[in-house]
Design a protein around this motif. Structure first.
Motif, short mmCIF file in Angstrom:
data_model
loop_
_atom_site.label_atom_id
_atom_site.label_comp_id
_atom_site.label_asym_id
_atom_site.label_seq_id
_atom_site.Cartn_x
_atom_site.Cartn_y
_atom_site.Cartn_z
N SER A 10 0.84 -1.21 0.00
CA SER A 10 0.00 0.00 0.00
C SER A 10 0.86 1.25 0.00
N LEU A 11 0.41 2.27 -0.69
CA LEU A 11 1.10 3.55 -0.67
C LEU A 11 0.78 4.27 0.63
N GLU A 13 0.06 7.42 3.32
CA GLU A 13 -0.87 8.53 3.15
C GLU A 13 -0.28 9.70 2.38
N ALA A 15 2.13 9.61 0.05
CA ALA A 15 2.87 9.20 -1.14
C ALA A 15 2.63 10.19 -2.28
N TYR A 18 0.65 8.88 -5.51
CA TYR A 18 -0.72 8.36 -5.43
C TYR A 18 -1.57 9.01 -6.52
N GLY A 46 -4.77 -1.51 -6.30
CA GLY A 46 -4.84 -0.25 -5.54
C GLY A 46 -5.92 -0.20 -4.48
N SER A 48 -5.99 -1.39 -1.26
CA SER A 48 -5.52 -0.99 0.07
C SER A 48 -5.06 0.47 0.09
N SER A 49 -4.43 0.91 -0.98
CA SER A 49 -4.02 2.32 -1.05
C SER A 49 -5.25 3.22 -1.07
N ARG A 53 -6.09 6.13 1.77
CA ARG A 53 -6.35 7.52 1.42
C ARG A 53 -7.77 7.95 1.82
#
Length: 524
Positions: A10-11, A13, A15, A18, A46, A48-49, A53
């Protein structure tokens, strides 16, 4: 400024790479409005990213959020009581609730597990937390590997929405499920499923107008970063993992003395020898998803083959069958305008025709016949195996733990082959009997013809003898007009009777010989 493209996990918060998509707005607005939402898509798309967010945005709006990862080791491979206890305990920690969980759990031992979870939500969580609450449950597909049913868990989520009519406090509580599964995989009962009252969030690939954060990392590296970004997206179809990875590859390539084009980098670093270069694992994840269930892999491979062929003509219509859903969850194909298509050119070149044929050959050797037989509910006997194909299948099955349908198919094939062998032997015996009957009939005819011919020849000889004797007698008694007619009458009458007796005797003999031949044949 882009420090590094992130394509594993996951990226965070903050990143810089994003990419905000349409799904970001849909999920945020849906949960803010108190709607039950679910994001069910392929791995590394994407999800989980998006969750991270969205939680960040909701918290800024004063919404209390908690996330439960069902793939965590602590809540996998446990009995149902431990599983529900871990869910509640995670929520207690996430929301910082003032609760002695051990004492509370013990005090509710007389309630069912689902009732305990409901009581926790209603009597503890909604009482202590006065703000709106969103509970994210990630890796929801992990429930499929549990050794107990979880339909009651999903039914409880639906019940939380039904209770809003009687208890307005439930309007502050909502859920978001994320994972790699279809709603029908998770719960089939349409009367209890929450998915028919929730909002599905579709994750599409990055679009060029959305990819500005990614393009920033290509600036000062290429003369025309917009063109490079566009070519990257053409190859990846905007697939998040591949897009971030290819962007990183191009940044590295720009530092070389003779940088290669996007296509050259794609072919050399992703497509060629892909199984050994696939780090972190992505393409192998797709392959494993398709092949994980051998009983269904053949169906998925054939469906994918149809999609490949149909892209050159008319695309395959999406119909939400189990096979189509599973192939979409692998990430290999996507649904677009109610049609199925391959996600991107990279997948199309990696998972090409030779790959399909090799995988089909690695499955059960009778996969095609088996699928047609199963589709006919076991009625299409033309699909059963025979001869060498059956022997090869039986040899292949040795030492394997086959399911019921495979065993049934092989048993039906063996029974059919035995039945056909018996029928063939009976047919062969019938033909042999018919041949012998014909030979016996021909022999009887030959015996009768021979007997008749012999009798006729004997009559002719005897007739000539009679005439000769008559002539002798006539010559001896010439002139005796009274005796001659009597002698002639006597000789001819008695001779005729004797010849008639001989003829009858010959016929009897012929019939006797014929009867003996016939009896001899029957005995054989």
């Amino acid at each position: 400024m882009v420090d590094q493209y992130i394509f594993s996990g996951s990226l965070p918060e903050n990143a810089s790479t994003y990419v905000t998509r349409e799904a970001d707005t849909q999920l945020y607005e849906g949960l803010k409005a108190g709607k039950f939402c679910y994001v069910l898509n392929s791995r590394q798309s994407g999800k989980s990213s998006l969750r991270v967010r969205t939680m960040q945005r909701l918290r800024l709006e004063g919404v209390e959020c908690a996330a439960i990862d069902l793939s965590a080791g602590g809540i996998q491979n446990v009995p149902p009581e431990q599983w529900y206890a871990d869910l509640i305990d995670t929520l207690v920690d996430s929301f910082g609730l003032d609760l002695d969980f051990g004492d509370w759990w013990e005090a509710n031992q007389l309630n069912s597990l689902v009732t305990r979870f409901r009581k926790f939500l209603e009597e503890i969580l909604l009482v202590e937390v006065q703000e709106s609450i969103v509970i994210f449950i990630d890796e929801i597909d992990s429930v499929l590997s549990l050794n107990f049913p979880t339909d009651d868990f999903f039914a409880l989520i639906r019940a939380c929405y039904n209770k809003r009519v009687d208890n307005p406090e439930y309007n502050r509580l909502t859920f978001c499920l994320l994972g790699v599964a279809s709603p029908s995989n998770l719960i089939e009962d349409k009367q209890r499923t929450p998915f028919n009252i929730g909002k599905a969030i579709s994750l599409k690939g990055f679009q060029l107008h959305e990819a500005e954060p990614l393009k920033k990392g290509l600036q000062r590296k290429f003369n025309n970063p917009q063109a490079v970004m566009q070519e990257i997206l053409q190859w990846t179809g905007g697939q998040p993992f591949l897009t971030q990875k290819l962007c990183q590859f191009m940044v590295e390539e720009s530092e070389q003395d003779n940088p290669r084009s996007v296509e050259q980098v794609v072919r050399s670093r992703i497509i060629e020898s892909w199984e050994s270069q696939d780090e972190p694992e992505h393409l192998r994840t797709i392959q494993a998803r398709i092949l994980r269930d051998e009983q269904r892999a053949g169906y998925l491979l054939e469906l994918y083959q149809q999609v490949r062929l149909a892209e050159e003509r008319s695309q395959v219509i999406a119909d939400d069958t189990l096979e189509q859903s599973e192939l979409q969850l692998s990430g290999l194909i996507v649904r677009q305008n109610n049609k199925l298509r391959i996600y991107n050119p990279i997948y199309k070149e990696v998972f090409e025709e030779d790959w399909i044929e090799n995988q089909l050959n690695n499955l059960r050797p009778y996969s095609k016949s088996f699928r047609f037989w199963v589709a006919s509910d076991g009625n299409d006997e033309s699909r059963l195996l025979r001869g060498k194909a059956l022997q090869d299948a039986l040899e292949w099955s040795k030492g394997k733990s086959l399911n019921y349908e495979d065993r049934q198919f092989l048993a039906a094939s063996q029974a059919k082959e035995r039945e056909e062998k018996i029928a063939a032997k009976e047919k062969e015996a019938e033909l042999e009997r018919e041949r012998k009957d014909r030979e016996a009939a021909e022999k009887r005819n030959q015996v009768l013809v021979k007997a008749n011919k012999k009798a006729y020849q004997q009559i002719r000889r005897d007739r000539d003898l009679i005439l000769f004797l008559i002539m002798v007698i006539i010559a001896a008694v010439v002139g005796s007009t009274l005796i001659i007619p009597r002698i002639i009458n006597y000789l001819t009458t008695n001779q005729a009777e004797r010849e008639y007796d001989k003829y009858n005797e010959c016929l009897k003999k012929a019939r006797s010989e014929d009867q003996q031949a016939f009896c001899h044949y029957d005995h054989r």
